[in-house]
Design an enzyme around this catalytic site. Structure first.
Site, PDB file in Angstrom:
ATOM      1  CG  ASP A 173      -8.822 -12.003  25.857  1.00  0.00           C
ATOM      2  OD1 ASP A 173      -8.481 -11.712  27.015  1.00  0.00           O
ATOM      3  OD2 ASP A 173      -8.020 -12.412  25.010  1.00  0.00           O
ATOM      4  CG  ASN A 201      -2.742 -19.164  17.264  1.00  0.00           C
ATOM      5  OD1 ASN A 201      -2.508 -18.082  17.800  1.00  0.00           O
ATOM      6  ND2 ASN A 201      -3.892 -19.790  17.399  1.00  0.00           N
ATOM      7  CG  HIS A 260      -4.105 -15.927  19.829  1.00  0.00           C
ATOM      8  ND1 HIS A 260      -4.593 -17.149  20.251  1.00  0.00           N
ATOM      9  CD2 HIS A 260      -3.412 -15.449  20.892  1.00  0.00           C
ATOM     10  CE1 HIS A 260      -4.217 -17.379  21.488  1.00  0.00           C
ATOM     11  NE2 HIS A 260      -3.504 -16.361  21.906  1.00  0.00           N
ATOM     12  CD  GLU A 305      -7.445 -18.615  18.681  1.00  0.00           C
ATOM     13  OE1 GLU A 305      -6.274 -18.329  18.370  1.00  0.00           O
ATOM     14  OE2 GLU A 305      -7.728 -19.345  19.642  1.00  0.00           O
TER      15      GLU A 305
HETATM   16  C1  F6R Z   1      -5.007 -13.091  26.870  1.00  0.00           C
HETATM   17  C2  F6R Z   1      -4.676 -12.818  25.473  1.00  0.00           C
HETATM   18  C3  F6R Z   1      -3.864 -13.772  24.671  1.00  0.00           C
HETATM   19  C4  F6R Z   1      -2.448 -13.945  25.245  1.00  0.00           C
HETATM   20  C5  F6R Z   1      -1.627 -14.922  24.382  1.00  0.00           C
HETATM   21  C6  F6R Z   1      -0.252 -15.157  24.943  1.00  0.00           C
HETATM   22  O1  F6R Z   1      -5.788 -12.026  27.415  1.00  0.00           O
HETATM   23  O2  F6R Z   1      -5.097 -11.822  24.990  1.00  0.00           O
HETATM   24  O3  F6R Z   1      -3.776 -13.294  23.357  1.00  0.00           O
HETATM   25  O4  F6R Z   1      -1.822 -12.704  25.285  1.00  0.00           O
HETATM   26  O5  F6R Z   1      -2.296 -16.138  24.289  1.00  0.00           O
HETATM   27  O6  F6R Z   1      -0.357 -15.809  26.181  1.00  0.00           O
HETATM   28  P1  F6R Z   1       0.925 -16.064  27.091  1.00  0.00           P
HETATM   29  O7  F6R Z   1       1.371 -14.734  27.561  1.00  0.00           O
HETATM   30  O8  F6R Z   1       0.402 -16.907  28.220  1.00  0.00           O
HETATM   31  O9  F6R Z   1       1.927 -16.759  26.246  1.00  0.00           O
END
Ligand code: F6R
Length: 263
Positions: free
Chosen positions: A67, A136, A138, A143
């Site tokens: 992303d 959440n 995702h 989302e």
């Molecule tokens: C980022 C991504 C997000 C993260 C998620 C967890 O490329 O795909 O889905 O994996 O927000 O983020 P952390 O690891 O910072 O808790």
């Protein structure tokens, strides 16, 4: 799904790195899907360690970022392209042309997303997709409410995701509200998925994703449909799983599975 519970974050990263290295040993031109965020940093450190000690060579490896924030150029320090370059790519011998990322400022968003999907198909699909999980639920930036069959596209970030990123931006005008992300349908086409999670603050959502109903309200729950998903999580992130003693037992005993001779 295989749930692998490790004592701590360090061992989550070690296990995930070993899984990726084993996949690379089987297929040197491995196609990786890669996540950003806090969680995979230790995994990238381990993979860099393998490379430096001669245990892994990335010259034929292909990578696709999951992303990108819309509006950020690849040299912006908070862009995911920059994150991947700084934390991983520039420290191994991956070829620049093999390290793909979604652009934060594409001329034509729809066309760019379509072309990204075609690039993934063009190399035969993603062999190992690395994922983190948002509080959440995702995965990538899909989302809650994202279609479970969605493809790479523009998404509007939730308020919580916007707030979580705000402290990282010096200039309020840069705080992203939109992103481009691989879709859930895109992610599910990966041949193998490894989701990493660490810490107590992920425990509730990890339990909902693994043991709750499959629902667009918890996008990570869709991994229950994927035949080769490994969830590599630490004790803290596993603490709300009802069946954790079974997952542990299954993992400890999996090498003892007796291969029955074919009749
Ligand atoms: C980022 C991504 C997000 C993260 C998620 C967890 O490329 O795909 O889905 O994996 O927000 O983020 P952390 O690891 O910072 O808790």
């Amino acid at each position: 799904m295989e749930v692998i519970i490790k004592p701590d974050y360090d061992q989550v990263c070690a296990e995930s790195a070993d899984i990726i290295r084993e996949a690379w040993i089987r297929k040197n031109d491995l196609v990786l899907g890669l996540a950003t965020g806090k969680t995979p940093l230790g995994l990238y450190e381990r993979l860099i360690g393998f490379y430096k000690k001669g245990g892994m060579d990335f010259s034929s490896v292909v990578a696709f970022n999951l992303d990108e924030y819309l509006g950020l150029g690849e040299t912006h320090p908070q862009s995911f392209a920059y994150y991947m370059d700084r934390n991983f790519f520039r420290q191994v011998n991956i070829r620049k042309e093999n390290a793909h990322h979604l652009e934060g400022r594409p001329a034509d968003i729809e066309e760019h997303c379509r072309a990204y999907e075609n690039k993934i198909k063009g190399v035969g699909g993603i062999d190992v997709q690395v994922l983190g999980i948002g509080k959440n639920g995702h995965i990538a930036f899909n989302e809650p409410g994202s279609a479970l069959s969605s493809r790479t596209r523009l998404k509007i970030l939730t308020r919580e995701t916007v707030e979580a990123s705000r402290p990282l931006f010096k200039d309020e005008r840069d705080v992203p509200r939109f992103c481009l992300t691989m879709g859930i349908g895109t992610i599910l086409e990966a041949k193998m998925i490894i989701l990493l999670a660490s810490g107590k603050d992920k425990a509730e959502i990890v339990a909902r994703a693994i043991e709750g109903p499959v629902t667009a309200s918890v996008p990570a729950s869709v991994l229950q449909f994927h035949p080769r998903t490994k969830l590599v999580i630490d004790e803290a992130a596993a603490s709300e799983l009802t069946n954790r003693s079974y997952y542990r037992w299954a993992y400890e005993n999996k090498d003892q599975v007796i291969q029955r001779p074919k009749k």
